[in-house]
Scaffold this motif. Structure first.
Motif, mmCIF file in Angstrom:
data_model
loop_
_atom_site.group_PDB
_atom_site.id
_atom_site.type_symbol
_atom_site.label_atom_id
_atom_site.label_comp_id
_atom_site.label_asym_id
_atom_site.label_seq_id
_atom_site.Cartn_x
_atom_site.Cartn_y
_atom_site.Cartn_z
ATOM 1 N N ASP A 1 0.907 -1.139 0.110
ATOM 2 C CA ASP A 1 0.010 0.228 0.006
ATOM 3 C C ASP A 1 0.803 1.446 0.175
ATOM 4 O O ASP A 1 0.313 2.182 0.240
ATOM 5 C CB ASP A 1 -1.032 0.076 0.947
ATOM 6 N N GLY A 2 2.097 1.082 -0.242
ATOM 7 C CA GLY A 2 3.067 2.325 -0.485
ATOM 8 C C GLY A 2 3.745 2.761 0.556
ATOM 9 O O GLY A 2 3.842 4.110 0.499
ATOM 10 N N ALA B 1 5.218 4.860 -2.708
ATOM 11 C CA ALA B 1 3.677 5.224 -2.939
ATOM 12 C C ALA B 1 3.531 4.918 -4.520
ATOM 13 O O ALA B 1 2.441 4.311 -5.040
ATOM 14 C CB ALA B 1 3.179 6.555 -2.854
ATOM 15 N N MET B 2 4.636 5.223 -5.611
ATOM 16 C CA MET B 2 4.319 5.156 -6.924
ATOM 17 C C MET B 2 4.610 3.632 -7.227
ATOM 18 O O MET B 2 4.126 3.154 -8.070
ATOM 19 C CB MET B 2 5.469 5.826 -7.427
ATOM 20 N N THR C 1 1.136 2.116 -7.002
ATOM 21 C CA THR C 1 0.482 2.529 -8.143
ATOM 22 C C THR C 1 0.916 1.770 -9.302
ATOM 23 O O THR C 1 0.232 1.520 -10.356
ATOM 24 C CB THR C 1 0.674 4.012 -8.138
ATOM 25 N N ALA D 1 -0.062 -1.706 -9.532
ATOM 26 C CA ALA D 1 -1.702 -1.834 -9.872
ATOM 27 C C ALA D 1 -1.980 -1.501 -11.462
ATOM 28 O O ALA D 1 -2.805 -2.134 -12.006
ATOM 29 C CB ALA D 1 -2.509 -0.768 -8.853
ATOM 30 N N ALA D 2 -1.236 -0.569 -11.780
ATOM 31 C CA ALA D 2 -1.375 -0.214 -13.225
ATOM 32 C C ALA D 2 -0.613 -1.280 -14.236
ATOM 33 O O ALA D 2 -1.579 -1.575 -15.296
ATOM 34 C CB ALA D 2 -0.791 1.139 -13.622
#
Length: 140
Positions: free
Chosen positions: A32-33, A52-53, A56, A59-60
């Motif tokens: 969760d970053g 954080a990235m 993300t 997930a992407a």
């Protein structure tokens, strides 16, 4: 870059990676970053942004793979971003953990990918090791 990571409980995972030619920074992050460990020289704010990235980006990458394959929740082996400044490599590192690093454009990605998997294996073993309990018969 020969350096010893100094931040985070899981920073020991980063030492062998930071010793590879061309590797500039590395981070261990939660799914969760959140930062679990970061290389020295990477400011805290930068490590937090990377963590954080990383969440993300993964997930992407999963969504991107699903869009092509119609397979829900594909398991990622690694995600690589190449730029004129170098390579960002992110690998899953056990349940709810990722390992990310940034390497120079001339770094040998095969060696880096191999060492990342070695460190993921070590991290997975460490996270699944049973908790030590004091011996009830031991005396102080």
């Amino acid at each position: 870059m020969s350096a010893t990571p100094t931040t985070g409980e899981l920073a020991w995972v980063l030492t062998p990676l930071l010793e590879l030619p061309g590797v500039q920074h590395a981070v261990v992050a939660t799914g969760d970053g959140l930062v679990e460990g970061a290389s020295p020289g990477l400011e805290r704010a930068s490590a937090e942004r990377v963590a954080a990235m990383t969440a993300t980006l993964h997930a992407a990458a999963r969504a991107f793979t699903t869009a092509f394959t119609d397979v829900d929740a594909p398991r990622l082996a690694q995600t690589v971003v190449e730029s004129d400044l170098g390579f960002a490599v992110v690998v899953p590192a056990g349940r709810n953990t990722t390992l990310a690093l940034f390497a120079a454009p001339d770094a040998h990605l095969g060696n880096i990918a191999y060492q990342m998997q070695v460190q993921v294996t070590a991290l997975t073993r460490a996270m699944h090791a049973p908790t030590r309990r004091p011996d009830a018969t031991a005396r102080p």
